[in-house]
Design a protein around this motif. Structure first.
Motif, mmCIF file in Angstrom:
data_model
loop_
_atom_site.group_PDB
_atom_site.id
_atom_site.type_symbol
_atom_site.label_atom_id
_atom_site.label_comp_id
_atom_site.label_asym_id
_atom_site.label_seq_id
_atom_site.Cartn_x
_atom_site.Cartn_y
_atom_site.Cartn_z
ATOM 1 N N PRO A 1 1.869 2.091 -2.799
ATOM 2 C CA PRO A 1 2.864 2.865 -2.048
ATOM 3 C C PRO A 1 3.625 2.070 -0.984
ATOM 4 O O PRO A 1 4.674 2.515 -0.516
ATOM 5 C CB PRO A 1 2.035 3.977 -1.397
ATOM 6 N N ALA A 2 3.138 0.893 -0.613
ATOM 7 C CA ALA A 2 3.819 0.089 0.404
ATOM 8 C C ALA A 2 5.087 -0.584 -0.119
ATOM 9 O O ALA A 2 5.906 -1.063 0.667
ATOM 10 C CB ALA A 2 2.869 -0.981 0.945
ATOM 11 N N VAL A 3 5.281 -0.608 -1.433
ATOM 12 C CA VAL A 3 6.459 -1.267 -2.013
ATOM 13 C C VAL A 3 7.692 -0.394 -1.799
ATOM 14 O O VAL A 3 7.670 0.803 -2.056
ATOM 15 C CB VAL A 3 6.260 -1.543 -3.516
ATOM 16 N N ASN A 4 8.768 -1.021 -1.330
ATOM 17 C CA ASN A 4 10.052 -0.336 -1.141
ATOM 18 C C ASN A 4 10.850 -0.453 -2.437
ATOM 19 O O ASN A 4 11.221 -1.559 -2.820
ATOM 20 C CB ASN A 4 10.848 -0.993 -0.005
ATOM 21 N N ILE A 5 11.119 0.669 -3.085
ATOM 22 C CA ILE A 5 11.783 0.576 -4.386
ATOM 23 C C ILE A 5 13.243 1.029 -4.369
ATOM 24 O O ILE A 5 13.982 0.721 -5.297
ATOM 25 C CB ILE A 5 11.020 1.349 -5.481
ATOM 26 N N VAL B 1 9.059 -5.564 -2.040
ATOM 27 C CA VAL B 1 9.996 -4.984 -3.004
ATOM 28 C C VAL B 1 9.510 -5.346 -4.411
ATOM 29 O O VAL B 1 8.694 -6.255 -4.564
ATOM 30 C CB VAL B 1 11.445 -5.499 -2.797
ATOM 31 N N PRO B 2 10.010 -4.671 -5.444
ATOM 32 C CA PRO B 2 9.622 -5.051 -6.814
ATOM 33 C C PRO B 2 10.254 -6.382 -7.221
ATOM 34 O O PRO B 2 11.350 -6.726 -6.774
ATOM 35 C CB PRO B 2 10.199 -3.923 -7.679
ATOM 36 N N PHE B 3 9.552 -7.103 -8.068
ATOM 37 C CA PHE B 3 10.073 -8.333 -8.656
ATOM 38 C C PHE B 3 9.817 -8.268 -10.153
ATOM 39 O O PHE B 3 8.682 -8.237 -10.601
ATOM 40 C CB PHE B 3 9.394 -9.569 -8.061
ATOM 41 N N ASN C 1 5.901 -7.125 -10.379
ATOM 42 C CA ASN C 1 4.943 -7.381 -9.310
ATOM 43 C C ASN C 1 5.627 -7.088 -7.990
ATOM 44 O O ASN C 1 6.850 -6.936 -7.944
ATOM 45 C CB ASN C 1 4.497 -8.853 -9.322
ATOM 46 N N ASP C 2 4.826 -7.032 -6.919
ATOM 47 C CA ASP C 2 5.481 -6.891 -5.626
ATOM 48 C C ASP C 2 5.846 -8.294 -5.105
ATOM 49 O O ASP C 2 5.264 -9.292 -5.490
ATOM 50 C CB ASP C 2 4.612 -6.130 -4.629
#
Length: 197
Positions: free
Chosen positions: A153-157, A175-177, A187-188
């Motif tokens: 949940p910490a990833v900003n999408i 962020v996503p990569f 991955n994040d």
């Protein structure tokens, strides 16, 4: 005789009144669904992918220094009546994100006509290449991004969460990569705002 005239009149009326002469048709050629940002030689290129039912994405390349400039040029020269209301995915190449992320996300956040849920992701050249080959790859990318967010949940999408993270000063965020050697993976990726222009 009356009956024949009545039938003839009804048939004539039906022929003359069919169709929708003044109906409006949605012009999908101007609705942008995705935008990629990468470098070609020394210049930045924003590619606007239009909403289409074709199997292969339909992209228009616009050389520009920023997303704001690319939108203006696209509307003036390449895609009249450009609409970003259905923008779903903004893909930033890993080679250019330090140059464009802050400015482009800030610009998007000031535009009320843009989709409020557009995903923002970094990607390598392999993911960009896959994206250009088939429309189904976009759906797969979105599914991967959503799954990443569910697992972390910490990833900003989306651009609003990225914009909020950038507003917090120099705190690092995720962020996503998207990457692809043989298959697409997500991955994040940690963003250090101090390294963004």
């Amino acid at each position: 005789m009356r009956r024949k005239l009545s039938i003839l009149f009804t048939v004539l009326l039906a022929v003359l009144c069919t169709g929708c002469d003044h109906a409006r048709q949605i012009e999908t050629a101007a609705i942008i669904e995705n935008v990629t940002v990468d470098r070609r030689g020394e210049e930045l290129v924003y590619t606007f992918y239009r909403l289409t039912s074709d199997e292969k994405p339909w992209g228009t390349e616009v050389p520009a220094a920023s997303f704001e400039e690319a939108c203006r040029l696209a509307n003036e020269r390449y895609i009249p009546h450009l609409s970003l209301a259905m923008l779903e995915l903004l893909m930033l190449s890993e080679d250019v994100y330090t140059e464009v992320m802050r400015g482009d996300v800030d610009y998007i956040s000031t535009q009320p006509s843009f989709s409020p849920i557009a995903y923002v992701t970094l990607c390598d050249e392999g993911a960009m290449k896959q994206f250009r080959q088939a429309n189904r790859v976009q759906r797969l990318m979105e599914e991967q991004i959503i799954l990443l967010k569910k697992n972390n949940p910490a990833v900003n999408i989306n651009y609003l969460s990225v914009c909020n993270s950038l507003a917090h000063g120099n705190e690092k965020f995720l962020v996503p990569f998207l990457s692809s050697e043989k298959e697409l993976k997500v991955n994040d990726f940690e963003i250090d705002p101090a390294k963004l222009k």
